[in-house]
Scaffold this active site. Structure first.
Site, PDB file in Angstrom:
ATOM      1  N   ASP A   1     -28.189   0.579 -25.056  1.00  0.00           N
ATOM      2  CA  ASP A   1     -27.831   0.737 -23.644  1.00  0.00           C
ATOM      3  C   ASP A   1     -27.369   2.142 -23.276  1.00  0.00           C
ATOM      4  O   ASP A   1     -27.330   2.475 -22.097  1.00  0.00           O
ATOM      5  CB  ASP A   1     -26.721  -0.264 -23.286  1.00  0.00           C
ATOM      6  CG  ASP A   1     -27.235  -1.684 -23.381  1.00  0.00           C
ATOM      7  OD1 ASP A   1     -28.305  -1.952 -22.840  1.00  0.00           O
ATOM      8  OD2 ASP A   1     -26.573  -2.526 -24.022  1.00  0.00           O
TER       9      ASP A   1
ATOM     10  N   HIS B   1     -21.778  -1.914 -32.212  1.00  0.00           N
ATOM     11  CA  HIS B   1     -22.723  -3.016 -32.372  1.00  0.00           C
ATOM     12  C   HIS B   1     -22.218  -3.975 -33.429  1.00  0.00           C
ATOM     13  O   HIS B   1     -21.650  -3.547 -34.433  1.00  0.00           O
ATOM     14  CB  HIS B   1     -24.115  -2.501 -32.760  1.00  0.00           C
ATOM     15  CG  HIS B   1     -25.177  -3.476 -32.406  1.00  0.00           C
ATOM     16  ND1 HIS B   1     -25.546  -4.481 -33.246  1.00  0.00           N
ATOM     17  CD2 HIS B   1     -25.887  -3.625 -31.272  1.00  0.00           C
ATOM     18  CE1 HIS B   1     -26.473  -5.207 -32.642  1.00  0.00           C
ATOM     19  NE2 HIS B   1     -26.698  -4.710 -31.443  1.00  0.00           N
TER      20      HIS B   1
HETATM   21  N1  COA Z   1     -15.688   1.614 -27.451  1.00  0.00           N
HETATM   22  C1  COA Z   1     -14.494   1.709 -28.063  1.00  0.00           C
HETATM   23  N2  COA Z   1     -14.137   0.945 -29.091  1.00  0.00           N
HETATM   24  C2  COA Z   1     -15.014   0.035 -29.503  1.00  0.00           C
HETATM   25  C3  COA Z   1     -16.266  -0.120 -28.926  1.00  0.00           C
HETATM   26  C4  COA Z   1     -16.596   0.702 -27.857  1.00  0.00           C
HETATM   27  N3  COA Z   1     -17.768   0.605 -27.252  1.00  0.00           N
HETATM   28  N4  COA Z   1     -16.951  -1.111 -29.558  1.00  0.00           N
HETATM   29  C5  COA Z   1     -16.137  -1.552 -30.511  1.00  0.00           C
HETATM   30  N5  COA Z   1     -14.970  -0.873 -30.473  1.00  0.00           N
HETATM   31  C6  COA Z   1     -13.832  -1.051 -31.351  1.00  0.00           C
HETATM   32  C7  COA Z   1     -12.988  -2.236 -30.895  1.00  0.00           C
HETATM   33  O1  COA Z   1     -12.027  -1.875 -29.943  1.00  0.00           O
HETATM   34  C8  COA Z   1     -12.409  -2.660 -32.206  1.00  0.00           C
HETATM   35  O2  COA Z   1     -11.435  -1.711 -32.551  1.00  0.00           O
HETATM   36  P1  COA Z   1     -10.080  -2.118 -33.291  1.00  0.00           P
HETATM   37  O3  COA Z   1     -10.526  -2.711 -34.608  1.00  0.00           O
HETATM   38  O4  COA Z   1      -9.338  -0.855 -33.385  1.00  0.00           O
HETATM   39  O5  COA Z   1      -9.450  -3.151 -32.392  1.00  0.00           O
HETATM   40  C9  COA Z   1     -13.552  -2.473 -33.177  1.00  0.00           C
HETATM   41  O6  COA Z   1     -14.310  -1.393 -32.643  1.00  0.00           O
HETATM   42  C10 COA Z   1     -14.452  -3.698 -33.353  1.00  0.00           C
HETATM   43  O7  COA Z   1     -14.958  -4.044 -32.038  1.00  0.00           O
HETATM   44  P2  COA Z   1     -15.326  -5.494 -31.570  1.00  0.00           P
HETATM   45  O8  COA Z   1     -15.305  -5.540 -30.085  1.00  0.00           O
HETATM   46  O9  COA Z   1     -14.477  -6.498 -32.285  1.00  0.00           O
HETATM   47  O10 COA Z   1     -16.795  -5.584 -32.116  1.00  0.00           O
HETATM   48  P3  COA Z   1     -17.808  -6.772 -31.818  1.00  0.00           P
HETATM   49  O11 COA Z   1     -18.737  -6.789 -32.957  1.00  0.00           O
HETATM   50  O12 COA Z   1     -17.085  -8.008 -31.459  1.00  0.00           O
HETATM   51  O13 COA Z   1     -18.534  -6.298 -30.491  1.00  0.00           O
HETATM   52  C11 COA Z   1     -19.878  -5.006 -29.067  1.00  0.00           C
HETATM   53  C12 COA Z   1     -19.729  -5.595 -30.474  1.00  0.00           C
HETATM   54  C13 COA Z   1     -21.268  -4.407 -28.918  1.00  0.00           C
HETATM   55  C14 COA Z   1     -19.714  -6.129 -28.024  1.00  0.00           C
HETATM   56  C15 COA Z   1     -18.802  -3.934 -28.866  1.00  0.00           C
HETATM   57  O14 COA Z   1     -19.063  -2.846 -29.737  1.00  0.00           O
HETATM   58  C16 COA Z   1     -18.714  -3.476 -27.436  1.00  0.00           C
HETATM   59  O15 COA Z   1     -17.992  -4.096 -26.640  1.00  0.00           O
HETATM   60  N6  COA Z   1     -19.437  -2.364 -27.065  1.00  0.00           N
HETATM   61  C17 COA Z   1     -19.460  -1.913 -25.697  1.00  0.00           C
HETATM   62  C18 COA Z   1     -20.392  -2.772 -24.858  1.00  0.00           C
HETATM   63  C19 COA Z   1     -21.848  -2.510 -25.201  1.00  0.00           C
HETATM   64  O16 COA Z   1     -22.279  -1.369 -25.293  1.00  0.00           O
HETATM   65  N7  COA Z   1     -22.588  -3.593 -25.341  1.00  0.00           N
HETATM   66  C20 COA Z   1     -24.014  -3.540 -25.614  1.00  0.00           C
HETATM   67  C21 COA Z   1     -24.323  -4.044 -26.985  1.00  0.00           C
HETATM   68  S1  COA Z   1     -25.994  -3.726 -27.416  1.00  0.00           S
END
Ligand code: COA
Length: 379
Positions: A314, A263
């Site tokens: 989710d 998140h």
């Molecule tokens: N699974 C694996 N790794 C994850 C992850 C996940 N669900 N969510 C974040 N990470 C990792 C990223 O790969 C990144 O790793 P790194 O630093 O080694 O490259 C790090 O954590 C930061 O992630 P990032 O995508 O930059 O975070 P964000 O704040 O931009 O995105 C979300 C937040 C929620 C979009 C992201 O956690 C995600 O894509 N989650 C899965 C989709 C989801 O469940 N969405 C519903 C949100 S309520």
């Protein structure tokens, strides 16, 4: 003299405070709507009352609540002419969120106040939109199954009507309660991607339907509301509890995201996930398919150990909806049927204290190019 904007870029606007808001707040692991914790509301309130709270910044009196519920009840049915039009939107091989985006946009064409942006008209339109989301989503399900959409039953709640129109059967009271709690839990979430989309559209003083259509488009994506559907598809792909740990480790090793985890704001856990986790355990066992919970729980432990990430709203909502027999691709539309209450509250707040959103982009492209005639260009 060419001006190049050189302020620091906050990719994804992380940490950027884009507006003031009094709709909902996230402070560490506490989510509040208008100052009330989501746990308190999930336990004591219900969806219509929560929507009233979000829109009016106060809990309703008994009379106010009755009046709001009756306005919703009166607004749930779809115009017969609209039903004829939505029957023509292709419903097979199309994602329900894409269908819903079109159908909600069509609502504006049947709303005589669509272009009236007054406070009063916006409230009436918001009530109609809130009331009709479930009717539209269940109409979609009926149409793709080749059935006539069912009409909502007046005097029954939005949760009751959703389950009734989905299945054609009077829903079990416990399932109505579970579904209603899910609606309360998804109602708002500070300046998330779709709430921001709502506000960006409203900030041009565009109309309420346009703001909500923008929000639906934003919610559809798998990084936002679309994740709940992806979670269930992932669990089905894993298949057995024994495969779960291996699946997670391989996915993380391949730098793949595990849906339902992580998140932008919560770093110590999502309070909604804790409530949904308990519901998932109870409901999967109730239908004799406790392995979905076991698998989820094992994935939860593994992702935490391997990557330090916690489940978001989710992750466990997927198995809750699955236990209720809801088709997997309707999970995100259900999210929309709830979150519309928050989107509307954000639109009201934006209209009341507006300034158009207009950030800058930092230029990283080429400059000073001269047009070349087409016959002089090389591939
Ligand atoms: N699974 C694996 N790794 C994850 C992850 C996940 N669900 N969510 C974040 N990470 C990792 C990223 O790969 C990144 O790793 P790194 O630093 O080694 O490259 C790090 O954590 C930061 O992630 P990032 O995508 O930059 O975070 P964000 O704040 O931009 O995105 C979300 C937040 C929620 C979009 C992201 O956690 C995600 O894509 N989650 C899965 C989709 C989801 O469940 N969405 C519903 C949100 S309520």
């Amino acid at each position: 003299m060419v001006e190049i904007y050189t302020a620091a870029v906050d990719k994804g606007l992380e940490g950027v405070v884009a507006c003031t808001t009094a709709v909902s707040s996230i402070m560490d692991v506490t989510l509040c709507y208008r100052g009330y914790t989501v746990e308190d509301l999930a336990e004591n309130s219900h969806f219509e009352e929560t929507a009233f709270l979000l829109w009016n910044d106060k809990l309703p009196t008994a009379t106010e609540l009755e009046s709001f519920k009756s306005e919703i009840s009166e607004s749930m049915s779809l115009d017969p002419q609209l039903i004829e039009v939505i029957k023509k939107i292709p419903a097979k091989d199309v994602h329900p969120m894409a269908w819903l985006r079109t159908a909600v946009s069509l609502l504006a064409h049947f709303d005589s106040e669509a272009q009236d942006n007054s406070v009063e008209a916006n409230r009436r339109k918001a009530t109609r939109l809130l009331a009709r989301m479930g009717t539209l989503i269940t109409a979609f399900e009926s149409l793709r199954q080749g059935r006539e959409p069912l009409s909502p039953v007046k005097g029954k709640s939005l949760a009751w009507n959703f389950l009734y129109m989905l299945t054609g059967k009077e829903p079990d009271a416990e399932m109505v309660k579970v579904f209603d709690i899910c609606l309360v839990l998804h109602a708002d979430h500070e300046l998330n991607c779709s709430a921001f989309a709502t506000r960006v559209t409203a900030s041009s003083l565009s109309d309420m339907h346009s703001a909500i259509v923008s929000a639906i488009g934003a919610l559809k994506g798998p990084l936002h509301g679309g994740a709940n559907e992806q979670v269930m598809l992932m669990l089905k792909q894993i298949g057995t509890v024994e495969q779960a740990r291996r699946f997670v480790k391989d996915a993380l090793a391949n730098k793949e995201k595990i849906m339902g985890f992580g998140h932008r704001v919560y770093k110590h856990g999502d309070p909604r996930a804790a409530i949904l986790k308990k519901m998932s355990e109870k409901l999967t066992n109730k239908i004799g398919e406790g392995h979905w919970y076991e698998m989820s729980s094992l994935i939860d432990d593994t992702v935490q150990n391997e990557k330090g990430l916690l489940p978001n709203v989710d992750f466990y909502s997927a198995t809750v909806y699955y236990s209720m027999g809801i088709p997997i691709d309707l999970y995100t539309p259900i999210f929309a049927a709830s979150r519309i209450s928050g989107w509307v509250a954000h639109a009201f707040e934006q209209y009341a204290n507006n300034r158009i959103y207009r950030p800058r982009g930092q230029w990283v492209g080429r400059q000073g190019l001269k047009y070349t005639q087409i016959e002089q260009r090389r591939g």
